[in-house]
Design a protein around this motif. Structure first.
Motif, PDB file in Angstrom:
ATOM      1  N   THR A  99      91.641  50.989  78.472  1.00 23.34           N
ATOM      2  CA  THR A  99      91.240  50.502  79.792  1.00 23.34           C
ATOM      3  C   THR A  99      91.572  51.474  80.911  1.00 23.34           C
ATOM      4  O   THR A  99      90.735  51.711  81.775  1.00 23.34           O
ATOM      5  CB  THR A  99      91.891  49.147  80.103  1.00 23.34           C
ATOM      6  N   PHE A 100      92.752  52.035  80.906  1.00 24.42           N
ATOM      7  CA  PHE A 100      93.146  52.846  82.048  1.00 24.42           C
ATOM      8  C   PHE A 100      92.731  54.310  81.918  1.00 24.42           C
ATOM      9  O   PHE A 100      92.094  54.858  82.813  1.00 24.42           O
ATOM     10  CB  PHE A 100      94.650  52.744  82.283  1.00 24.42           C
ATOM     11  N   ILE A 101      93.072  54.935  80.823  1.00 25.23           N
ATOM     12  CA  ILE A 101      92.782  56.360  80.683  1.00 25.23           C
ATOM     13  C   ILE A 101      91.296  56.591  80.438  1.00 25.23           C
ATOM     14  O   ILE A 101      90.687  57.452  81.076  1.00 25.23           O
ATOM     15  CB  ILE A 101      93.642  56.964  79.559  1.00 25.23           C
ATOM     16  N   MET A 102      90.715  55.822  79.549  1.00 22.26           N
ATOM     17  CA  MET A 102      89.302  56.039  79.242  1.00 22.26           C
ATOM     18  C   MET A 102      88.418  55.665  80.429  1.00 22.26           C
ATOM     19  O   MET A 102      87.399  56.295  80.661  1.00 22.26           O
ATOM     20  CB  MET A 102      88.902  55.239  78.006  1.00 22.26           C
ATOM     21  N   LYS A 103      88.791  54.647  81.168  1.00 21.95           N
ATOM     22  CA  LYS A 103      87.991  54.247  82.330  1.00 21.95           C
ATOM     23  C   LYS A 103      88.041  55.316  83.419  1.00 21.95           C
ATOM     24  O   LYS A 103      87.058  55.515  84.131  1.00 21.95           O
ATOM     25  CB  LYS A 103      88.491  52.911  82.868  1.00 21.95           C
ATOM     26  N   LYS A 104      89.147  56.008  83.538  1.00 18.90           N
ATOM     27  CA  LYS A 104      89.259  57.069  84.551  1.00 18.90           C
ATOM     28  C   LYS A 104      88.608  58.369  84.087  1.00 18.90           C
ATOM     29  O   LYS A 104      87.933  59.031  84.858  1.00 18.90           O
ATOM     30  CB  LYS A 104      90.732  57.339  84.885  1.00 18.90           C
ATOM     31  N   ARG A 105      88.816  58.742  82.839  1.00 21.69           N
ATOM     32  CA  ARG A 105      88.349  60.039  82.352  1.00 21.69           C
ATOM     33  C   ARG A 105      86.915  60.022  81.834  1.00 21.69           C
ATOM     34  O   ARG A 105      86.132  60.899  82.147  1.00 21.69           O
ATOM     35  CB  ARG A 105      89.262  60.548  81.227  1.00 21.69           C
ATOM     36  N   TRP A 106      86.609  59.049  80.980  1.00 23.45           N
ATOM     37  CA  TRP A 106      85.301  58.994  80.328  1.00 23.45           C
ATOM     38  C   TRP A 106      84.587  57.703  80.716  1.00 23.45           C
ATOM     39  O   TRP A 106      84.378  56.829  79.883  1.00 23.45           O
ATOM     40  CB  TRP A 106      85.461  59.085  78.819  1.00 23.45           C
ATOM     41  N   LYS A 107      84.208  57.606  81.978  1.00 20.39           N
ATOM     42  CA  LYS A 107      83.605  56.387  82.519  1.00 20.39           C
ATOM     43  C   LYS A 107      82.306  56.029  81.794  1.00 20.39           C
ATOM     44  O   LYS A 107      82.048  54.855  81.523  1.00 20.39           O
ATOM     45  CB  LYS A 107      83.340  56.584  84.021  1.00 20.39           C
ATOM     46  N   ASP A 108      81.503  57.030  81.428  1.00 22.14           N
ATOM     47  CA  ASP A 108      80.228  56.757  80.738  1.00 22.14           C
ATOM     48  C   ASP A 108      80.463  56.134  79.367  1.00 22.14           C
ATOM     49  O   ASP A 108      79.795  55.162  78.995  1.00 22.14           O
ATOM     50  CB  ASP A 108      79.407  58.039  80.586  1.00 22.14           C
ATOM     51  N   ASN A 109      81.395  56.677  78.620  1.00 28.30           N
ATOM     52  CA  ASN A 109      81.701  56.112  77.298  1.00 28.30           C
ATOM     53  C   ASN A 109      82.274  54.707  77.408  1.00 28.30           C
ATOM     54  O   ASN A 109      81.972  53.837  76.596  1.00 28.30           O
ATOM     55  CB  ASN A 109      82.677  57.015  76.544  1.00 28.30           C
ATOM     56  N   TYR A 110      83.100  54.492  78.405  1.00 23.15           N
ATOM     57  CA  TYR A 110      83.681  53.166  78.625  1.00 23.15           C
ATOM     58  C   TYR A 110      82.582  52.155  78.941  1.00 23.15           C
ATOM     59  O   TYR A 110      82.567  51.049  78.411  1.00 23.15           O
ATOM     60  CB  TYR A 110      84.699  53.240  79.769  1.00 23.15           C
ATOM     61  N   ASP A 111      81.643  52.541  79.778  1.00 22.79           N
ATOM     62  CA  ASP A 111      80.534  51.651  80.116  1.00 22.79           C
ATOM     63  C   ASP A 111      79.651  51.371  78.906  1.00 22.79           C
ATOM     64  O   ASP A 111      79.152  50.255  78.741  1.00 22.79           O
ATOM     65  CB  ASP A 111      79.699  52.235  81.253  1.00 22.79           C
ATOM     66  N   LYS A 112      79.472  52.361  78.033  1.00 20.79           N
ATOM     67  CA  LYS A 112      78.693  52.153  76.807  1.00 20.79           C
ATOM     68  C   LYS A 112      79.383  51.151  75.882  1.00 20.79           C
ATOM     69  O   LYS A 112      78.731  50.309  75.271  1.00 20.79           O
ATOM     70  CB  LYS A 112      78.490  53.480  76.066  1.00 20.79           C
ATOM     71  N   ILE A 113      80.698  51.249  75.775  1.00 20.15           N
ATOM     72  CA  ILE A 113      81.442  50.313  74.924  1.00 20.15           C
ATOM     73  C   ILE A 113      81.334  48.895  75.475  1.00 20.15           C
ATOM     74  O   ILE A 113      81.095  47.944  74.723  1.00 20.15           O
ATOM     75  CB  ILE A 113      82.924  50.747  74.810  1.00 20.15           C
ATOM     76  N   ILE A 114      81.480  48.759  76.784  1.00 16.95           N
ATOM     77  CA  ILE A 114      81.370  47.436  77.411  1.00 16.95           C
ATOM     78  C   ILE A 114      79.963  46.872  77.193  1.00 16.95           C
ATOM     79  O   ILE A 114      79.798  45.689  76.852  1.00 16.95           O
ATOM     80  CB  ILE A 114      81.704  47.510  78.915  1.00 16.95           C
TER      81      ILE A 114
END
Length: 119
Positions: free
Chosen positions: A87-102
């Motif tokens: 949630t914290f590191i991936m949302k800050k660093r890899w926002k596109d990948n985080y949005d794809k997972i969501i």
């Protein structure tokens, strides 16, 4: 092990599972109403599981007493750390990948709702 202790351990474990099963949906619903994603909804649930597992282990006589609470504490701690990383590191660093997972999780949930499994 004495039969009385086995019965008491079983009752404590069942009441713990029942308590977590009753509290978790309410916590997630309150956080969902604030428009947080699924990973933020799971953070307090895993934190409660971890803290209550540690509290019961300490109250029960330490981590050498009950295997169930020892495993619950270790597993919830590992899941909490991985969820915090996600949630914290991936949302800050890899926002596109985080949005794809969501998006993937949300689409998976919609498929389950639309086409429930039939037996």
């Amino acid at each position: 092990m004495d039969l009385f202790l086995v019965i008491i351990d079983t009752l404590v474990i069942l009441s713990y599972i029942l308590l977590i099963a009753l509290i978790s949906p309410h916590i997630m619903r309150v956080i969902k109403n604030r428009n947080y994603d699924i990973f933020f909804q799971l953070l307090p649930v895993l934190a409660i599981i971890f803290v209550s597992g540690v509290a019961i282990c300490v109250g029960y006589g330490g981590f050498q007493e009950t295997l169930f609470f020892r495993l619950t504490t270790i597993i919830s701690f590992l899941l909490l750390l991985s969820l915090l990383f996600l949630t914290f590191i991936m949302k800050k660093r890899w926002k596109d990948n985080y949005d794809k997972i969501i998006t993937w999780i949300f689409s998976f949930q919609l498929k389950e709702i639309r086409f429930p499994k039939t037996r």
